[in-house]
Structure formats: structure tokens, C-alpha cells
Write an enzyme that holds these catalytic residues in place. Structure first.
Site, PDB file in Angstrom:
ATOM      1  N   THR A   9       0.824  -1.209   0.000  1.00  0.00           N
ATOM      2  CA  THR A   9       0.000   0.000   0.000  1.00  0.00           C
ATOM      3  C   THR A   9       0.854   1.253   0.000  1.00  0.00           C
ATOM      4  O   THR A   9       0.463   2.285  -0.551  1.00  0.00           O
ATOM      5  CB  THR A   9      -0.927  -0.023   1.236  1.00  0.00           C
ATOM      6  OG1 THR A   9      -1.792  -1.147   1.098  1.00  0.00           O
ATOM      7  CG2 THR A   9      -1.768   1.226   1.348  1.00  0.00           C
ATOM      8  N   TYR A  69      -7.992   1.052  -3.924  1.00  0.00           N
ATOM      9  CA  TYR A  69      -6.698   1.379  -4.531  1.00  0.00           C
ATOM     10  C   TYR A  69      -6.041   0.082  -4.977  1.00  0.00           C
ATOM     11  O   TYR A  69      -6.487  -1.009  -4.613  1.00  0.00           O
ATOM     12  CB  TYR A  69      -5.788   2.115  -3.537  1.00  0.00           C
ATOM     13  CG  TYR A  69      -5.344   1.227  -2.408  1.00  0.00           C
ATOM     14  CD1 TYR A  69      -6.167   0.993  -1.310  1.00  0.00           C
ATOM     15  CD2 TYR A  69      -4.122   0.549  -2.468  1.00  0.00           C
ATOM     16  CE1 TYR A  69      -5.787   0.133  -0.302  1.00  0.00           C
ATOM     17  CE2 TYR A  69      -3.738  -0.319  -1.455  1.00  0.00           C
ATOM     18  CZ  TYR A  69      -4.568  -0.514  -0.376  1.00  0.00           C
ATOM     19  OH  TYR A  69      -4.199  -1.365   0.621  1.00  0.00           O
ATOM     20  N   THR A 126       1.619  -4.165   4.275  1.00  0.00           N
ATOM     21  CA  THR A 126       1.457  -4.432   5.708  1.00  0.00           C
ATOM     22  C   THR A 126       0.949  -5.855   6.002  1.00  0.00           C
ATOM     23  O   THR A 126       1.154  -6.370   7.089  1.00  0.00           O
ATOM     24  CB  THR A 126       0.463  -3.432   6.350  1.00  0.00           C
ATOM     25  OG1 THR A 126      -0.802  -3.565   5.704  1.00  0.00           O
ATOM     26  CG2 THR A 126       0.959  -2.014   6.265  1.00  0.00           C
ATOM     27  N   ASP A 127       0.284  -6.471   5.020  1.00  0.00           N
ATOM     28  CA  ASP A 127      -0.421  -7.730   5.320  1.00  0.00           C
ATOM     29  C   ASP A 127       0.503  -8.859   5.779  1.00  0.00           C
ATOM     30  O   ASP A 127       0.146  -9.632   6.660  1.00  0.00           O
ATOM     31  CB  ASP A 127      -1.236  -8.180   4.105  1.00  0.00           C
ATOM     32  CG  ASP A 127      -2.457  -7.291   3.881  1.00  0.00           C
ATOM     33  OD1 ASP A 127      -2.822  -6.543   4.809  1.00  0.00           O
ATOM     34  OD2 ASP A 127      -3.040  -7.348   2.784  1.00  0.00           O
ATOM     35  N   LYS A 178       0.355  -7.421  13.194  1.00  0.00           N
ATOM     36  CA  LYS A 178      -0.703  -6.560  12.662  1.00  0.00           C
ATOM     37  C   LYS A 178      -1.969  -6.927  13.423  1.00  0.00           C
ATOM     38  O   LYS A 178      -2.485  -8.037  13.296  1.00  0.00           O
ATOM     39  CB  LYS A 178      -0.881  -6.780  11.155  1.00  0.00           C
ATOM     40  CG  LYS A 178      -1.848  -5.778  10.536  1.00  0.00           C
ATOM     41  CD  LYS A 178      -1.917  -5.907   9.022  1.00  0.00           C
ATOM     42  CE  LYS A 178      -2.790  -4.806   8.434  1.00  0.00           C
ATOM     43  NZ  LYS A 178      -2.888  -4.868   6.973  1.00  0.00           N
ATOM     44  N   GLU A 190      -3.513 -28.024  27.945  1.00  0.00           N
ATOM     45  CA  GLU A 190      -4.605 -29.002  27.895  1.00  0.00           C
ATOM     46  C   GLU A 190      -4.191 -30.160  26.973  1.00  0.00           C
ATOM     47  O   GLU A 190      -4.563 -31.300  27.183  1.00  0.00           O
ATOM     48  CB  GLU A 190      -5.868 -28.303  27.386  1.00  0.00           C
ATOM     49  CG  GLU A 190      -7.121 -29.059  27.701  1.00  0.00           C
ATOM     50  CD  GLU A 190      -8.371 -28.297  27.236  1.00  0.00           C
ATOM     51  OE1 GLU A 190      -8.304 -27.055  27.100  1.00  0.00           O
ATOM     52  OE2 GLU A 190      -9.387 -28.963  27.004  1.00  0.00           O
TER      53      GLU A 190
HETATM   54  C1  SIN Z   1      -1.035  -2.883   2.870  1.00  0.00           C
HETATM   55  O1  SIN Z   1       0.081  -2.717   2.436  1.00  0.00           O
HETATM   56  O2  SIN Z   1      -1.453  -2.168   3.815  1.00  0.00           O
HETATM   57  C2  SIN Z   1      -2.006  -3.916   2.380  1.00  0.00           C
HETATM   58  C3  SIN Z   1      -1.641  -4.542   1.117  1.00  0.00           C
HETATM   59  C4  SIN Z   1      -0.324  -5.237   1.189  1.00  0.00           C
HETATM   60  O3  SIN Z   1      -0.016  -5.858   2.204  1.00  0.00           O
HETATM   61  O4  SIN Z   1       0.401  -5.177   0.202  1.00  0.00           O
END
Ligand code: SIN
Length: 367
Positions: free
Chosen positions: A48, A61, A127-128, A200, A321
């Protein structure tokens, strides 16, 4: 001494003119390569932070559109922090990140950081799966020089895009001598998080990244870097894993636990080529009896099975457990399913499936 050019011989005048022309040519080069600044290489992979959409106020996007040169040029004063060189390693949404790119990144970073004139690395990423790439590099980079991952929750074309400041802060962290020996870190939303602990936690807000068990390592505020803690877990120069010359890693699959989860998944995954299995179990890494019975069958034949948890915070205890010795499993300790998977892939690559349960358990605790 004052030189009067009018009283000089013609040859001397020409020489002075040539020297002056040479100086003019050198000045832009020395501004671009300031000897007092550290040399940082930015490896771009997409996400992103490099995303672009039709509307600044719409949520839609496409990730991985903007290239690295454009991203750096969009950040005011960033070249005052470091001499920057950019390389485009990939340009994908990080849901498409894969082991092949991880291996390319790790080997390229090791090559770059072995050079005396490279002081640190910044990686731009989606971010993923950022925490997975960070953790993989934490275990495979062989240098104590700074390696910093940056990303963004809002695309480059969005209103209040967070990428430019995250990139600015990421470069400041990579340029800081304090970042030496901290392993791979993630810099986002003004905080510095270790690869071991970063998660995350939220789907879309800018404060999506946290380290719920150990807290943040420090802060990066408009380029001011401050550390409070050292990272948990062995990393980089302390790691026993190396991917030099490695072209692929053994396949490890994850089973997501839920009520009445299908009990044939484990054997189907192994039939499809999995060499190890991680269970993202319920609660303290629990899973239904049918899946535990499958674990007993496959571990008896030499496939390692790790119990992790779908719960985002907390440890999975050895012999909770589930009594691990009864089913042949090991516990992920603090590692999420996706990070435990990375340890298992690297461990299988290094030690093969003859590795003992005890060795795998030790690795999961140590990293
Ligand atoms: C992001 O970057 O926030 C989401 C999409 C990705 O991980 O490339």
C-alpha cells in the site's frame, strides 16, 4: 592571496577556468553523496505504501503501483538523513509475497551489508505479511547493521497518506547508530517494533501494528529516534540459519482451528507436498480430537506438527490441555502460526525431518 585574472598569462587563465568548470561539475555529486551521511539502500517490494487509487478519499486502490524513485522523491528532506540508493526487488501487494522473494531479499541484503560503504537497509513492503518477511529476515540476515521495514496503511494517493512519514522515519532509524544490533525492525506510525514481537492487530487504521507481549522497542518522531528496549529472541548474527545458495524451502502448511474443523486436512496437506504442519489452534493451541489423532499418525511417520494459536496475544504452553508428548506435537511458545511456520521451514531446510521434537521445541522458544 588575491589572483588578478586580467594580469595572468593566457595558459594560466585557461587552467583556472578548467578547474572552476570541474568544481561546478563535482558540487552536485558531493551534495548527493554527502560523506558525513550514512549510505542506506532502499529495497522496494510494493504494498500500500506504493499503492495508488482513483480518489484520495475512496478506500479502493491498487497496491504496488508507485516505483521506488518516485516514493523517495515524494518525501521532503529525506536525502538530508542519508545517501539513498533505491532498488526495486518486487512490486506486489504483500498477500502475494512468497518464499522466492524472501530468499532474494535475504541474499541481496547479506551481499549489500557485507560492503563497507553500505550502512543500513530499508525495505518498503505491504502491511499484510510484513511481520512474516521481517521475522524471516531476522533469522537469515547475517549482519548487525540496521535493517528496517516500512509500510503504510493508506495508499500513496490517499488523503493523509502515512507512507511518506513512515519512510522518512524508517530511513532515520536505519541511519541511527542506535539501531545497530537490534535485528530487523518495523517502523510505522512513529513506533519501532521488533521482528520477533510485531503483529498486525487491526485491519485498516494507521495504528494497526503493535507488539502486545513485549511492547515497542522505541519511537521515531519526525526523524528523532529513541530506543527503550532490546528485542526478544535470537536474531541475525546470533541465528543458526543461513539461506546462502538456497533456492527453495520445504513446504509447511497451516490448519486454521475452529469448531468441528475437518480432521482430514493434515493428511491431505501432506499428500499435497507439505513437509511440516502448523496448527493455528483455538485458545492455548487446542484442536479437536480427530486432528490430534491425525497429528499422532503423521508425527509417528516423521512429519513435525507445531501447535500455535489463532488468538493474537499470549503464549501456547508446552503440555497445556494438550499433552504434546502424547500426540507428537510441539508448542509455538510466543510465536504466531505464521512465524512458527517460518521457524519450521528453516529448521526443516537445515536439519531435515529427522530433527528431534526437542530440537524443534528449543528453536521455537529461542527465536
Ligand atoms: C497494505 O500494504 O497495507 C495492504 C496490502 C499489502 O499488504 O500489500
Amino acid at each position: 592571496m588575491i589572483l588578478n585574472i586580467n594580469t595572468m598569462r593566457k595558459e594560466n587563465r585557461i587552467s583556472i577556468l578548467l578547474i572552476a568548470m570541474l568544481l561546478v561539475a563535482i558540487v552536485p555529486f558531493s551534495t548527493a553523496q554527502d560523506k558525513k551521511l550514512p549510505n542506506i539502500v532502499v529495497l522496494a517490494t510494493g504494498g500500500t505504501i506504493a499503492g495508488s487509487g482513483a480518489s484520495a478519499t475512496g478506500s479502493s486502490y491498487t497496491a504496488g503501483k508507485v516505483r521506488i524513485g518516485e516514493m523517495i522523491d515524494a518525501v521532503p528532506n529525506i536525502r538530508k538523513l542519508a545517501n539513498l540508493t533505491g532498488e526495486q526487488t518486487a512490486n506486489v501487494g504483500s498477500q502475494d509475497m512468497n518464499v522466492k522473494v524472501w530468499l532474494i531479499l535475504a541474499n541481496r541484503i547479506n551481499e549489500l551489508l557485507a560492503k563497507d560503504d553500505v550502512d543500513g537497509i530499508v525495505i518498503t513492503h505491504g502491511t499484510d505479511t510484513q511481520e512474516e518477511t521481517a521475522f524471516f529476515l531476522n533469522l537469515t540476515v547475517k549482519s548487525d547493521k540496521p535493517v528496517v521495514m516500512v509500510s503504510a496503511m493508506r495508499s500513496a494517493s490517499a488523503l493523509s497518506a502515512d507512507g511518506p512519514l513512515n519512510l522518512y522515519n524508517g530511513v532515520a532509524v536505519a541511519a541511527s547508530p542506535e539501531s545497530k544490533g537490534k535485528g530487523v525492525v518495523v517502523v510505522i506510525n512513529d513506533v519501532i517494533l521488533s521482528a520477533h514481537s510485531v503483529k498486525k492487530m487491526l485491519t485498516t487504521p494507521v495504528h494497526a501494528f503493535q507488539a502486545p507481549e513485549h511492547g515497542q522497542l522505541g519511537t521515531a518522531n519526525f526523524g528523532q529516534v529513541e530506543y527503550f528496549h532490546n528485542p526478544h529472541g535470537l536474531h541475525t548474527t546470533q541465528s543458526e540459519f543461513s539461506v546462502e545458495g538456497v533456492k527453495e524451502l520445504p513446504r509447511v502448511d497451516i490448519i486454521y482451528g475452529c469448531a468441528d474443523v475437518s480432521t482430514d486436512l493434515m493428511e491431505l496437506m501432506i499428500k499435497a507436498g507439505a513437509k511440516g504442519i502448523v496448527i493455528a489452534g483455538v485458545g492455548d493451541g487446542n484442536i479437536n480430537t480427530g486432528t490430534l489423532e491425525a497429528a499422532k499418525r503423521v508425527t509417528a511417520k516423521g512429519t513435525h506438527v507445531v501447535r500455535a494459536s489463532r488468538i493474537p496475544i499470549g503464549q501456547v504452553l508446552i503440555h497445556g490441555e494438550v499433552v504434546d508428548t502424547k500426540w507428537g506435537t510441539v508448542a509455538s511458545d510466543e510465536l504466531s502460526p505464521q512465524k512458527a511456520r517460518i521457524v519450521l521451514m528453516l529448521a526443516l531446510q537445515k536439519y531435515g525431518n529427522k530433527m528431534s521434537r526437542e530440537k524443534l521445541q528449543e528453536l521455537l522458544i529461542n527465536y
